[in-house]
Design a protein around this motif. Structure first.
Motif, PDB file in Angstrom:
ATOM      1  N   TYR A  14       0.823  -1.204   0.000  1.00  0.00           N
ATOM      2  CA  TYR A  14       0.000   0.000   0.000  1.00  0.00           C
ATOM      3  C   TYR A  14       0.862   1.261   0.000  1.00  0.00           C
ATOM      4  N   ARG A  15       2.016   1.189   0.674  1.00  0.00           N
ATOM      5  CA  ARG A  15       2.915   2.355   0.672  1.00  0.00           C
ATOM      6  C   ARG A  15       3.420   2.626  -0.739  1.00  0.00           C
ATOM      7  N   TYR A  16       3.818   1.590  -1.454  1.00  0.00           N
ATOM      8  CA  TYR A  16       4.269   1.756  -2.836  1.00  0.00           C
ATOM      9  C   TYR A  16       3.140   2.250  -3.735  1.00  0.00           C
ATOM     10  N   ARG A  97       6.048 -10.494 -16.153  1.00  0.00           N
ATOM     11  CA  ARG A  97       5.032 -11.100 -17.021  1.00  0.00           C
ATOM     12  C   ARG A  97       3.623 -10.662 -16.633  1.00  0.00           C
ATOM     13  N   LEU A  98       3.324 -10.694 -15.339  1.00  0.00           N
ATOM     14  CA  LEU A  98       1.983 -10.334 -14.877  1.00  0.00           C
ATOM     15  C   LEU A  98       1.662  -8.877 -15.172  1.00  0.00           C
ATOM     16  N   ALA A  99       2.621  -7.990 -14.925  1.00  0.00           N
ATOM     17  CA  ALA A  99       2.399  -6.564 -15.173  1.00  0.00           C
ATOM     18  C   ALA A  99       2.238  -6.298 -16.670  1.00  0.00           C
ATOM     19  N   ALA A 100       3.052  -6.952 -17.498  1.00  0.00           N
ATOM     20  CA  ALA A 100       2.963  -6.763 -18.952  1.00  0.00           C
ATOM     21  C   ALA A 100       1.625  -7.263 -19.480  1.00  0.00           C
ATOM     22  N   ARG A 101       1.168  -8.393 -18.967  1.00  0.00           N
ATOM     23  CA  ARG A 101      -0.111  -8.959 -19.402  1.00  0.00           C
ATOM     24  C   ARG A 101      -1.269  -8.043 -19.009  1.00  0.00           C
ATOM     25  N   VAL A 112       0.144  -1.717 -12.016  1.00  0.00           N
ATOM     26  CA  VAL A 112       0.784  -0.944 -10.949  1.00  0.00           C
ATOM     27  C   VAL A 112       0.806  -1.754  -9.648  1.00  0.00           C
ATOM     28  N   ILE A 113      -0.284  -2.455  -9.371  1.00  0.00           N
ATOM     29  CA  ILE A 113      -0.345  -3.273  -8.147  1.00  0.00           C
ATOM     30  C   ILE A 113       0.689  -4.393  -8.207  1.00  0.00           C
ATOM     31  N   ALA A 116       3.996  -2.963  -7.288  1.00  0.00           N
ATOM     32  CA  ALA A 116       4.104  -2.735  -5.846  1.00  0.00           C
ATOM     33  C   ALA A 116       4.277  -4.048  -5.096  1.00  0.00           C
ATOM     34  N   ALA A 117       3.533  -5.064  -5.514  1.00  0.00           N
ATOM     35  CA  ALA A 117       3.640  -6.384  -4.879  1.00  0.00           C
ATOM     36  C   ALA A 117       5.035  -6.970  -5.094  1.00  0.00           C
ATOM     37  N   GLY A 118       5.588  -6.756  -6.278  1.00  0.00           N
ATOM     38  CA  GLY A 118       6.931  -7.248  -6.566  1.00  0.00           C
ATOM     39  C   GLY A 118       7.986  -6.576  -5.700  1.00  0.00           C
TER      40      GLY A 118
END
Length: 219
Positions: A14-16, A97-101, A112-113, A116-118
């Motif tokens: 959440y901070r990111y 991969r997840l962000a690109a997809r 974006v999430i 941040a999770a990464g």
């Protein structure tokens, strides 16, 4: 070690994402937890760490193994140490991969999430590795300083090729270094950790060691 074994700090996600004191509820919280779950399920953790002798050559110049470094901030962190761990770690390409997809199908908020999770997951992984190294040092009656990465304070990214050479990072972790000194996978970290016979509780670490005061992600 697997990603599901790591401590997951959602407050860091959440901070990111730009949240400060208040954390989201309802749908936003559900989406964040789902994205973190996706990443944890697909992450491939890999790391390498080795310990080398450390010798000070001047006030802010020192040698770790056969690497010579100069940094006021890192010298302050390492003062009193006679050894140092060099380490590299990655959570693999899952986040990329997840962000690109997500971006490809127009779900930019999810992209974006995932970013941040990464960021949270690689820090959690490094913390876990740090604890393991701390236990190894403690068994010898020694103590670790906070880890310090290239790009913090006045320690330049220009030392990355030397770190990669000394640790044979690409062979041991699969992390590669671009011409602009960025790492791939993007959620990868290199770091230096001082080893001392004294428990000095050095406080310079993370955001506190960086001179960029206007960073929106600063704690």
């Amino acid at each position: 070690m697997e990603a599901r074994e790591l401590e997951l700090d959602y407050s860091e996600v959440y901070r990111y994402l730009g949240y400060r004191k208040e954390q989201p509820e309802g749908e936003v919280k559900e989406v964040v937890e789902r994205c973190v779950g996706d990443l944890v399920a697909q992450a491939e953790l890999r790391s390498v760490a080795r310990r080398f002798p450390l010798e000070f050559l001047g006030e802010q110049r020192f040698r770790i193994g056969d690497m010579e470094l100069e940094s006021r901030a890192l010298a302050r962190n390492m003062r009193g140490c006679d050894e140092a761990y060099l380490m590299a770690a990655t959570i693999g390409f899952a986040m990329d991969r997840l962000a690109a997809r997500a971006s490809a199908i127009g779900r930019m908020s999810r992209a974006v999430i995932y970013q941040a999770a990464g960021a949270m997951l690689i820090e959690s992984y490094c913390d876990a590795l740090n604890r393991k190294l701390k236990e190894e040092a403690a068994a010898e009656g020694k103590f670790l300083r906070p880890r310090f990465s290239p790009g913090y304070g006045d320690l330049p990214l220009a030392i990355q090729p030397e770190l990669f050479r000394v640790l044979d990072v690409q062979k041991n972790t699969g992390i590669t270094l671009t011409e602009s000194l960025l790492m791939m996978p993007t959620k990868s970290v290199t770091a230096l950790i001082g080893v001392s016979t004294e428990d000095s509780h050095c406080l310079i670490q993370g955001c506190e060691s960086c001179g960029k005061r206007d960073c929106s992600f600063r704690r």
